[in-house]
Design an enzyme around this catalytic site. Structure first.
Site, short mmCIF file in Angstrom:
data_model
loop_
_atom_site.label_atom_id
_atom_site.label_comp_id
_atom_site.label_asym_id
_atom_site.label_seq_id
_atom_site.Cartn_x
_atom_site.Cartn_y
_atom_site.Cartn_z
N SER A 154 -15.24 40.08 42.42
CA SER A 154 -14.34 40.78 41.49
C SER A 154 -13.66 41.94 42.20
CB SER A 154 -15.14 41.32 40.30
OG SER A 154 -14.32 42.24 39.60
N HIS A 201 -11.82 37.02 41.69
CA HIS A 201 -11.95 37.30 40.26
C HIS A 201 -11.11 38.54 39.91
CE1 HIS A 201 -14.16 36.91 36.42
NE2 HIS A 201 -14.20 38.23 36.41
N ASP A 215 -9.99 41.04 36.96
CA ASP A 215 -10.37 41.51 35.62
C ASP A 215 -9.24 42.31 34.98
OD1 ASP A 215 -13.19 40.73 35.26
OD2 ASP A 215 -13.55 41.98 37.02
N MET A 230 -7.98 44.35 31.72
CA MET A 230 -8.53 45.08 30.55
C MET A 230 -7.42 45.85 29.86
SD MET A 230 -11.89 46.65 32.35
CE MET A 230 -13.05 45.61 33.22
N HIS A 269 -9.66 36.87 34.47
CA HIS A 269 -10.53 37.09 33.30
C HIS A 269 -9.84 38.09 32.39
CE1 HIS A 269 -14.68 38.92 31.91
NE2 HIS A 269 -14.05 38.31 30.92
N MET A 322 -9.69 40.37 29.41
CA MET A 322 -10.42 41.13 28.39
C MET A 322 -9.37 41.87 27.56
SD MET A 322 -13.49 42.29 30.92
CE MET A 322 -12.50 41.87 32.34
N MET A 364 -20.84 36.50 29.88
CA MET A 364 -20.91 37.92 30.27
C MET A 364 -22.38 38.33 30.31
SD MET A 364 -17.88 39.30 30.86
CE MET A 364 -18.80 40.72 31.44
N GLY A 408 -16.09 45.66 30.49
CA GLY A 408 -15.35 46.92 30.52
C GLY A 408 -15.48 47.67 31.83
N PHE A 409 -16.60 47.51 32.50
CA PHE A 409 -16.84 48.29 33.71
C PHE A 409 -17.62 47.47 34.74
CE2 PHE A 409 -16.71 50.99 29.99
CZ PHE A 409 -15.71 51.89 30.34
N GLY A 410 -17.41 47.81 36.01
CA GLY A 410 -18.22 47.23 37.07
C GLY A 410 -19.54 47.99 37.18
N ASP A 429 -20.95 36.66 34.92
CA ASP A 429 -20.16 37.84 35.28
C ASP A 429 -20.83 39.12 34.79
OD1 ASP A 429 -18.16 39.59 35.95
OD2 ASP A 429 -16.68 38.79 34.53
N GLY A 430 -21.25 39.95 35.75
CA GLY A 430 -21.79 41.27 35.43
C GLY A 430 -23.19 41.47 35.99
N GLY A 431 -23.31 42.43 36.90
CA GLY A 431 -24.62 42.78 37.42
C GLY A 431 -25.26 41.73 38.30
N GLY A 444 -18.95 42.05 41.83
CA GLY A 444 -18.07 43.15 42.19
C GLY A 444 -18.81 44.16 43.03
C1 DX5 Z 1 -16.83 43.56 33.69
C2 DX5 Z 1 -16.03 42.59 34.54
C3 DX5 Z 1 -16.77 42.11 35.73
C4 DX5 Z 1 -17.18 43.18 36.67
C5 DX5 Z 1 -18.33 42.68 37.49
O1 DX5 Z 1 -16.13 43.87 32.55
O2 DX5 Z 1 -15.66 41.47 33.79
O3 DX5 Z 1 -16.05 41.09 36.41
O4 DX5 Z 1 -16.16 43.59 37.51
O5 DX5 Z 1 -18.73 43.72 38.27
P1 DX5 Z 1 -20.21 43.93 38.79
O6 DX5 Z 1 -20.52 42.74 39.64
O7 DX5 Z 1 -20.09 45.19 39.53
O8 DX5 Z 1 -21.10 44.02 37.58
ZN ZN Z 2 -14.85 39.61 34.92
#
Ligand code: DX5
Ligand code: ZN
Length: 221
Positions: A8, A33, A35, A37, A66, A68, A137, A142-144, A175-177, A197
């Protein structure tokens, strides 16, 4: 199939995106990827078409976009024109999801649907045959760099069962963490695309972080 990795760019260096895109081009990443928003569907604003077009000019890998954003139908054509190969919309943001998915496919893109952590996989039963990809998800969008929600494993297993029956070629994207600690477990549960990410861009060597997330054999055995 071997799993795919979609780093990402949300955590990339926005003052020098070219450097990070070129790193991804040289890396073992499969997709990039992207993102998007809108500050309404999620409590953050990222970037829009001008930035995606600039990424597309440099990127040698498919853009995995993606969205959002609320009411994504209004912008699908713009995202296609900006360079999206895959467009994923949120189930929670679409009143007429079937129509939205058909529109994405008519544009010549692969069509994905994303579900938030609280949205059950069962809600995909009547759309699963229409989509190329489901994005689960594993953080609240919303955030990395947020903490992975472990309820995700159960959802992957449910989705894998559904896909085996109704859409065996489905991409199951998480996607996420995602990081070195959970990647192999996610693949074991049935995922075949990992987004990462923070685990990539905060590493001292992003290229070798990508390589490790691609080669999980040791961890799997
Ligand atoms: C969150 C995004 C993700 C995010 C993943 O809203 O959709 O794609 O960037 O980031 P990490 O891998 O840092 O959780
Ligand atoms: Zn994403």
């Amino acid at each position: 199939m071997d799993h795919l990795l979609s780093p990402s760019i949300l955590t990339a260096n926005f003052a020098n995106l070219q450097k990070d895109i070129e790193m991804l081009n040289q890396s073992e990443a499969d997709w990039m990827h992207v993102d998007v928003m809108d500050g309404v569907f999620v409590p953050n604003i990222s970037f829009g078409f001008a930035v995606i077009k600039s990424i597309k000019q440099l990127a040698q890998k498919p853009l995995d976009v993606h969205l959002m954003i609320i009411d994504p139908d209004r912008y699908l054509e713009d995202f296609k024109n900006a360079g999206a190969a895959i467009i994923t919309v949120h189930l929670e943001a679409c009143t007429h999801l079937n129509r939205t998915i058909q529109k994405i496919k008519e544009l010549g893109c692969k069509a994905g649907v994303a579900i938030n952590p609280h949205t059950p996989v069962a809600l995909l039963e009547d759309i699963i045959e229409e989509v190329d990809l489901v994005l689960i998800m594993s953080v609240n969008p919303g955030f990395g760099a947020q903490k992975f929600i472990s309820n995700t494993y159960k959802k992957i297993k449910n989705l894998k069962t559904l896909s085996e029956l109704r859409n065996p070629n489905l991409y199951i994207e998480i996607d996420g963490g995602v990081d070195q600690n959970n990647a192999a477990l996610l693949i074991n549960a049935g995922a075949n695309v990992l987004v990462a990410g923070n685990a990539v861009f905060s590493a001292s060597s992003p290229g070798s972080a990508i390589s490790k997330l691609k080669h999980l054999e040791k961890a799997l055995s």
